[in-house]
Design an enzyme around this catalytic site. Sequence first.
Site, short mmCIF file in Angstrom:
data_model
loop_
_atom_site.label_atom_id
_atom_site.label_comp_id
_atom_site.label_asym_id
_atom_site.label_seq_id
_atom_site.Cartn_x
_atom_site.Cartn_y
_atom_site.Cartn_z
N LYS A 1 -9.19 7.21 -19.12
CA LYS A 1 -9.70 7.73 -20.34
C LYS A 1 -8.34 7.69 -21.16
O LYS A 1 -7.65 6.60 -21.44
CB LYS A 1 -9.92 9.04 -20.14
CG LYS A 1 -11.14 9.15 -18.78
CD LYS A 1 -12.22 8.33 -19.15
CE LYS A 1 -13.13 7.99 -17.99
NZ LYS A 1 -13.65 9.49 -17.34
N ARG B 1 0.92 -1.20 -0.04
CA ARG B 1 -0.08 -0.13 -0.09
C ARG B 1 0.99 1.29 0.09
O ARG B 1 0.60 2.14 -0.59
CB ARG B 1 -0.96 0.06 1.17
CG ARG B 1 -1.72 1.25 1.21
CD ARG B 1 -2.72 1.21 2.23
NE ARG B 1 -2.99 0.69 3.29
CZ ARG B 1 -2.23 0.69 4.36
NH1 ARG B 1 -1.67 1.72 4.65
NH2 ARG B 1 -2.33 -0.35 5.37
N TYR C 1 -17.09 17.42 -13.72
CA TYR C 1 -17.58 16.05 -13.88
C TYR C 1 -18.75 15.52 -13.04
O TYR C 1 -18.47 15.86 -11.73
CB TYR C 1 -16.19 15.12 -13.69
CG TYR C 1 -16.62 13.63 -13.91
CD1 TYR C 1 -16.81 13.19 -15.08
CD2 TYR C 1 -16.49 12.84 -12.77
CE1 TYR C 1 -17.04 11.68 -15.14
CE2 TYR C 1 -16.83 11.36 -12.80
CZ TYR C 1 -17.04 10.99 -14.25
OH TYR C 1 -17.24 9.72 -14.23
N ASP D 1 -8.71 18.97 -13.17
CA ASP D 1 -8.69 17.77 -13.82
C ASP D 1 -8.67 18.11 -15.20
O ASP D 1 -9.09 18.50 -15.91
CB ASP D 1 -10.24 17.51 -13.45
CG ASP D 1 -10.69 16.08 -14.08
OD1 ASP D 1 -10.04 15.71 -14.85
OD2 ASP D 1 -11.69 15.56 -13.59
C1 LIG Z 1 -14.06 9.60 -16.02
C2 LIG Z 1 -14.00 11.21 -15.33
C3 LIG Z 1 -13.57 11.23 -14.25
C4 LIG Z 1 -13.63 9.88 -13.32
O1 LIG Z 1 -12.74 8.96 -13.59
P1 LIG Z 1 -12.99 7.49 -12.84
O2 LIG Z 1 -11.73 6.93 -13.31
O3 LIG Z 1 -14.15 7.05 -13.78
O4 LIG Z 1 -13.14 7.33 -11.67
C5 LIG Z 1 -13.22 12.32 -13.69
N1 LIG Z 1 -12.97 13.56 -14.37
C6 LIG Z 1 -13.28 13.49 -15.69
C7 LIG Z 1 -13.29 14.72 -16.46
C8 LIG Z 1 -13.53 12.17 -16.25
O5 LIG Z 1 -13.90 12.18 -17.52
#
Ligand SMILES: *Cc1c(COP(=O)(O)O)cnc(C)c1O
Length: 378
Positions: free
Chosen positions: A195, A46, A98, A170
């Site tokens: 993504k 961890r 998001y 983000d």
């Molecule tokens: C998908 C997404 C998230 C969340 O991520 P996960 O891997 O699904 O937990 C956060 N911000 C944006 C812009 C996203 O497209």
Amino acid sequence: MKFATRLIHGSHAVDPATGALSIPVYQTSTFAQQSVDHFGRYDYARSGNPTREALEEAVADLEGGSRAFAFGSGMAAISSTLMLFAPGDHLVVCEDVYGGAFRVMTRLFGQWGLEVTFVDATSLAAIEGAIRPETRAIYLESPSNPLLKITDLQGAAEIARRRGLLTLVDSTFMTPYLQRPLELGCDIVLHSGTKFLNGHSDVVCGFAVVKDEELGRRIGFVQNAFGAILGPQDCWLTLRGLRTLKIRMEESQRSAIRVAAWLDAHPRVTRVYYPGLESHPGHAVHASQASGPGAVLSFELESYEVTKRLLEGVDLAAFAVSLGGVESILSYPAKMSHAAMPPSERASRGISDTLVRLSVGLEDVDDLIDDLARLIGG
Ligand SMILES: *Cc1c(COP(=O)(O)O)cnc(C)c1O
């Protein structure tokens, strides 16, 4: 070294223990110790795992940061980072954040006394106007999800610095290939690595990246204490996906530019949201802080009937949640990424029932446009 070379020959390129050109999957939870007085570099997985470390170093390097932390999802990265704040603290957040981030802030962190104000972050004045004495950070997405709104990241970071606040971004839609918020003065970059970073729709993961060492130490403490780490197998897959980041982004972006122009000229498409279009209100600001418009765009169709026909009939894009895969993905924000947002909040943010988001993959763009034309009309 330039970006593409770092993707291939960065610190993660060779296993230091064996010389293997692929970092092994250290599928272990613990590490044997030699001495009671001095533990080795790794003690418990961890706290640290060599496969995860290789991935974290790679992502830190690509973002121009000093440390990156890999988490079990983008939401785990976001939530763990929000643990830096305390009850009574206040955040200024971009309004079309998001949906999952909206949910965790309002429903879970709200319960613990973290306050948030959502603002139209295309306006620096609106951001500044929402700052209170208890404000600790500005939380942004640029481009935002799903309306691809653009925030002047350098301008926001300057306001934050002047007021003693952190700037969190983000940057999932851009990846460090196209935009590096730390270089623009922001403090923490967050990613859903699910993504484009991993890029193959086969891993859920997330990252927090910082430049400042003290901030790195604090997030490292949260990562170890809270424990929302990414497992070694998923770290390995993400390291593998990352190596082709540049060519995937380049190709998907090239196609997205064509699809956006085609949609923009289509009579049944009432609006296209894509920072690559000159008509986009954030076009110039985006061009000044990112090296390309990316591969995600949203558009508004003339009716619910056409919207439904497109989503249910599309062959060459998956009708699915998510984005950033090798396959194009068509999603429906009202019922997917923003389902967690109450309908009134959605409506006030412009997330309508005829809004569709397209993440352009690596198919031949002519085939993709033909498929869209078949459903929307020629
Ligand atoms: C998908 C997404 C998230 C969340 O991520 P996960 O891997 O699904 O937990 C956060 N911000 C944006 C812009 C996203 O497209």
